[in-house]
Scaffold this motif. Sequence first.
Motif, PDB file in Angstrom:
ATOM      1  N   LYS A 103       0.837  -1.206   0.000  1.00 29.75           N
ATOM      2  CA  LYS A 103       0.000   0.000   0.000  1.00 29.75           C
ATOM      3  C   LYS A 103       0.868   1.252   0.000  1.00 29.75           C
ATOM      4  CE  LYS A 103      -3.825  -2.286   0.193  1.00 29.75           C
ATOM      5  NZ  LYS A 103      -4.421  -2.517  -1.111  1.00 29.75           N
ATOM      6  N   VAL A 104       1.873   1.259   0.887  1.00 30.12           N
ATOM      7  CA  VAL A 104       2.740   2.435   0.999  1.00 30.12           C
ATOM      8  C   VAL A 104       3.432   2.707  -0.327  1.00 30.12           C
ATOM      9  CG1 VAL A 104       4.838   3.296   2.089  1.00 30.12           C
ATOM     10  CG2 VAL A 104       3.082   2.214   3.471  1.00 30.12           C
ATOM     11  N   LEU A 105       3.923   1.655  -0.965  1.00 30.33           N
ATOM     12  CA  LEU A 105       4.650   1.848  -2.225  1.00 30.33           C
ATOM     13  C   LEU A 105       3.715   2.330  -3.330  1.00 30.33           C
ATOM     14  CD1 LEU A 105       7.161  -1.110  -2.332  1.00 30.33           C
ATOM     15  CD2 LEU A 105       7.609   1.280  -1.853  1.00 30.33           C
ATOM     16  N   GLN A 106       2.455   1.886  -3.283  1.00 29.85           N
ATOM     17  CA  GLN A 106       1.500   2.377  -4.275  1.00 29.85           C
ATOM     18  C   GLN A 106       1.289   3.875  -4.118  1.00 29.85           C
ATOM     19  OE1 GLN A 106      -1.833  -0.204  -3.695  1.00 29.85           O
ATOM     20  NE2 GLN A 106      -1.175  -1.660  -5.262  1.00 29.85           N
TER      21      GLN A 106
ATOM     22  N   GLY B  30      11.482   2.814  -0.232  1.00 34.39           N
ATOM     23  CA  GLY B  30      10.824   3.346  -1.417  1.00 34.39           C
ATOM     24  C   GLY B  30      10.934   4.846  -1.559  1.00 34.39           C
ATOM     25  N   ILE B  31      11.572   5.543  -0.605  1.00 36.28           N
ATOM     26  CA  ILE B  31      11.866   6.949  -0.837  1.00 36.28           C
ATOM     27  C   ILE B  31      13.082   7.017  -1.736  1.00 36.28           C
ATOM     28  CG2 ILE B  31      10.803   7.795   1.265  1.00 36.28           C
ATOM     29  CD1 ILE B  31      13.595   7.878   2.496  1.00 36.28           C
TER      30      ILE B  31
ATOM     31  N   ALA C  90       1.743 -12.619  -1.593  1.00 36.27           N
ATOM     32  CA  ALA C  90       2.974 -13.030  -2.270  1.00 36.27           C
ATOM     33  C   ALA C  90       4.190 -12.529  -1.504  1.00 36.27           C
ATOM     34  CB  ALA C  90       2.988 -12.481  -3.677  1.00 36.27           C
ATOM     35  N   ASN C  91       5.366 -12.994  -1.886  1.00 32.36           N
ATOM     36  CA  ASN C  91       6.542 -12.543  -1.166  1.00 32.36           C
ATOM     37  C   ASN C  91       6.937 -11.133  -1.567  1.00 32.36           C
ATOM     38  OD1 ASN C  91       9.023 -12.315  -2.841  1.00 32.36           O
ATOM     39  ND2 ASN C  91       8.614 -14.462  -3.300  1.00 32.36           N
ATOM     40  N   ILE C  92       7.744 -10.521  -0.744  1.00 32.93           N
ATOM     41  CA  ILE C  92       7.981  -9.087  -0.841  1.00 32.93           C
ATOM     42  C   ILE C  92       8.651  -8.705  -2.157  1.00 32.93           C
ATOM     43  CG2 ILE C  92      10.272  -8.973   0.210  1.00 32.93           C
ATOM     44  CD1 ILE C  92       8.980  -6.826   2.077  1.00 32.93           C
ATOM     45  N   TYR C  93       9.490  -9.588  -2.683  1.00 32.22           N
ATOM     46  CA  TYR C  93      10.187  -9.247  -3.936  1.00 32.22           C
ATOM     47  C   TYR C  93       9.227  -9.274  -5.113  1.00 32.22           C
ATOM     48  CZ  TYR C  93      14.273  -9.801  -1.067  1.00 32.22           C
ATOM     49  OH  TYR C  93      15.193  -9.655  -0.081  1.00 32.22           O
TER      50      TYR C  93
ATOM     51  N   LEU D 274       4.985  -3.964  -8.677  1.00 33.57           N
ATOM     52  CA  LEU D 274       4.747  -2.530  -8.579  1.00 33.57           C
ATOM     53  C   LEU D 274       5.619  -1.753  -9.552  1.00 33.57           C
ATOM     54  CD1 LEU D 274       4.357  -1.856  -4.781  1.00 33.57           C
ATOM     55  CD2 LEU D 274       2.674  -1.529  -6.569  1.00 33.57           C
ATOM     56  N   LYS D 275       6.834  -2.214  -9.746  1.00 33.91           N
ATOM     57  CA  LYS D 275       7.732  -1.503 -10.655  1.00 33.91           C
ATOM     58  C   LYS D 275       7.438  -1.843 -12.100  1.00 33.91           C
ATOM     59  CE  LYS D 275      11.391  -0.287  -7.629  1.00 33.91           C
ATOM     60  NZ  LYS D 275      12.792  -0.068  -7.409  1.00 33.91           N
ATOM     61  N   GLY D 276       6.510  -2.765 -12.325  1.00 31.34           N
ATOM     62  CA  GLY D 276       6.122  -3.097 -13.693  1.00 31.34           C
ATOM     63  C   GLY D 276       7.179  -3.867 -14.458  1.00 31.34           C
TER      64      GLY D 276
END
Lengths: 603, 603
Positions: free
Chosen positions: B170-173, B288-289, B377-380, B386-388
Amino acid sequence: MQIVGSILAVSSSLNVGKAGPMVHTGACVAAIMGQGGSKKFGLTCKWLQVLKNDRDRRDLVTCGSAAGIAAAFRAPVGGVLFALEEMASWWRSALLWRAFFTTAVVAIVLRALIDVCLRGECGLFGKGGLIMYDVTSANISYHLRDVPAVLLLAVIGGLLGSIYNLLLNKVLQIYNIINKKGIAYRIILACLISVSTSCLLFGLPWIASCRLCPSDASEPCPTIGRSGNYKKFQCPPGYYNDLASLFFNTNDDAIKNLFSKGTDTEFHHSSMLIFFGTCFFLSTFSYGIVAPTGLFVPVIVTGAAYGRFVGMCVGSNLNLNHGLFAVLGSASLLGGSMRMTVSLCVIILELTDNLLLLPLIMLVLLISKTVADVFDANIYDIIMTLKGLPYLKPHAEPYMRQLTVGDVVTGPLQIFHGIEKVGNIVHVLRTTGHNGFPVVDEPPLSSSPLLYGLILRTHLVTLLRKKLFFKTPTPIGLDAFLQFSADDFTTKDLGLCDQLDDIELSEEEMEMFVDLHPFTNTSPYTVVETMSLAKALILFREVGLRHLLVIPKVSERLPVVGILTRHDFMPEHIQNLHPRLLRSRWRRYPTSCKESPTMAYVS
Amino acid sequence: MQIVGSILAVSSSLNVGKAGPMVHTGACVAAIMGQGGSKKFGLTCKWLQVLKNDRDRRDLVTCGSAAGIAAAFRAPVGGVLFALEEMASWWRSALLWRAFFTTAVVAIVLRALIDVCLRGECGLFGKGGLIMYDVTSANISYHLRDVPAVLLLAVIGGLLGSIYNLLLNKVLQIYNIINKKGIAYRIILACLISVSTSCLLFGLPWIASCRLCPSDASEPCPTIGRSGNYKKFQCPPGYYNDLASLFFNTNDDAIKNLFSKGTDTEFHHSSMLIFFGTCFFLSTFSYGIVAPTGLFVPVIVTGAAYGRFVGMCVGSNLNLNHGLFAVLGSASLLGGSMRMTVSLCVIILELTDNLLLLPLIMLVLLISKTVADVFDANIYDIIMTLKGLPYLKPHAEPYMRQLTVGDVVTGPLQIFHGIEKVGNIVHVLRTTGHNGFPVVDEPPLSSSPLLYGLILRTHLVTLLRKKLFFKTPTPIGLDAFLQFSADDFTTKDLGLCDQLDDIELSEEEMEMFVDLHPFTNTSPYTVVETMSLAKALILFREVGLRHLLVIPKVSERLPVVGILTRHDFMPEHIQNLHPRLLRSRWRRYPTSCKESPTMAYVS
């Protein structure tokens, strides 16, 4: 069988290991589970039936091997890595997870049993913790000036490892000839080895002179009991025989003894050299006799003796004590003969619990493997080649680049039509040993001959047994599946291939037809006949296939040219077909050759 | 860049890790080496040119990542396994050997530098050995009655791990939306996070009450200097603030503090809970910053706090001390969020040097991974989605079984003839972005249209640059190769794809012909259009392809139907083509689903 044989062999003080049989036992248990329990022993289990397919069976065998190593060395992580690096010809991430699960269970059960034993509830077996050869010392320190000695040790270790493999290869070739002559010869051979081992073990200590017991010995010296560091043998009181101390212990105790620190003065140069030589030859001659034997522990013992000898020769002006040299010596001989890297590293780490030594162990493994790779193949490849198992090498041999798939396809191709006569099927199944057959649709069913798919022998046998035949060549719908349960198509028990003979078919039935369409795998992997053999091998191996269909480049009468199996990729088969290659410079090539950076793999 | 950014971010006490940037740095260095040195910085090296091909570049990046982990955690074996389990989408045994070589060199260099530093020649950096968080105690003993507490810890750890992943997603989105608005917004975001982190770190310790210094403290209490276990903060002499002790240390020191034994009474329940909560949220918001940040160390800290809290709650009637609970807590959170098994196990082992704890760590990892896999799913995978990035999952999704390859092939297919007009090539290269083109021979050259092979865009560009053109469509012999060096065909620097514009071609040249035959890969991998998509994906992934040619089932006008690339296998692409699948029950499926034991894989 395995377990009993192994216990007998180890306890008869043959120079053999227990890891191999443990791995084999683990794999056997797994294979039996893969058959849904053994019908022979009445051990069938309903939920095991889901495991009855090829892939799961392979995975189970890999996991079983991992469990074997985990149990033999109490090295669960090492077991996983060993299974992946050496056993699995086909890697999947799910396999890693399954192997990890298996060894985790082994580790937890082991730990619980140790817990029970420490409370003194299992008699003689109560000794030993999770770490087999504990060499932890408060703080090991070594500096740059210790490195040359370690490098020397690693290079010679690599050489010794390749000599070990060479010797074992020759010995096994001789044994193969003897073993073929019958069971009597085998037993005589085993007895001969056993007697000569005993003679050596009792004879050699006479050479060594008696040594004065150290005044600050941690245990009574000389010891006369069951186990101990200072064996009296034939010495006067207050003295001990160092060679007897090594020979009259179990392998495990000898390793512990060699690995331990603070025993730098315990052994004499000549005793260590004799022990090393004896172990080196005994372990090669003891492997391959009828008893189930392993290689790991003998190599560790031999390596430890070698390392300790080097440590003695280099002298005591180094920071490393002789025990650590013994650990490094074991690593170098293991690296030189088995050629694994990560898994050996972790197994040694788990055996000795000495994380600080890790950089040196990695260095030694690197060098000894590299040195040994120059000379010959690794020990498992040698044994598999000798046993004639069709094991596919991970690398394509260079000459395979110059061949196409069409060059190695042989033999009369047996194909089936989509709707086939029962008599034909029975005839083909009886006269050939193939396990997969292409199914082709011809003009009445399609406009031109079309490759429909691949059907397996086992499925054909099941079809014949069910007798779903028709008088005329009519296609049946998908409702045909209703007459079969999933269980009918699971892989049957190994060794029951001749089920065809059980089926009784009348003359009338032989003239009837059966529709193969619903039972055919409609998307088999295919390669074009002009595909390079090297690339086909990569496909075959990486995807883990059993059959690979070869299709023609241009449309011909038949839409399939041939079928490739594991045997078609074996170097022997290819060299039979193309003897010219034998004479060319590609004949013998180191296994670890790096492929030149051509475009061949870029796709 | 990475290194500087990482040092700044870690030193500004943001709750970020150093492992991620180290891995990235390693991979970047490797990628630059893979380009034969960076031309931009004048770092070209002749012998690096041999590495200029796709496969070696991929391997180098994997090895670079392994080296990154090995250096960050001083865990060489863990680094190899991490690279294989998480980074390598394509496994080969040669890769294992290369990764092992890389990390062995890292380990040896690290050890040598530690050696130099211990002699006091590197100032402030002189501290620390090969083991980062040493928790070795003389003999850890735990018994069966400790297991329920560990099981509880593992289950909750798995849940926390999946919540962590959810929150991070969510945060990364949100961050993605903010980052798209421009660089100014990014910097404001980073500042905001930085300021609020500082406020929390300095504000929260006010909540905690002062605690009396223990009389038998191993170090001065309270400590006021650079680093220490007992921070004074605002307490009177003789007292310390336990929350400040955790917050005002570096992450490494905090972990050491939490992992250490004999500090069972140092922290209060509430302080530990506050520290855990703060770490949990800060680490998700700090990732993600703009700064290069890692995930490993924050997760370890958070997990350690969690484990220690559980240890405190369970009470002191167990054999395990709170430090060991902290280690297990870290393991459970790592397992729950990263979902690796063997590599995490070895990394934790190498971080803490505690082999006796291994069975418990394996147990915890097993359970926490299994629990967390149920939820997300796993974090990676989350970050890559998210990075497409077009990352192919190791498993085929279930709906792929119901599709054939022909169903997903799209777009107008661009093919070249064996001897092609220069103008055509330039036009096609200008108007499409494809990287591979099928080459087809048509009737003047062959009796029927034949698929000759696959040619790559880079090779076409090289051909155009060399201007080996003919006025008439004549085939050239193999001597054409004499005009090219191997270097011409090696993969060029990344990011220099638009080389086509540099080539100036006259009108006359555009009308000439070029023979593509010698430069075509004549054995590309092919699949028949009726092949199931799931099986094609296995081929694509296991063999590590970039292009997969699709050939027709029946002979048609063209001998090739289409070309599949990585993008064609992405779920988004397939669901665009077949929206019906979106509505079906296959839409969302846990990633670790076990394929049913059908015949699909048996071949």
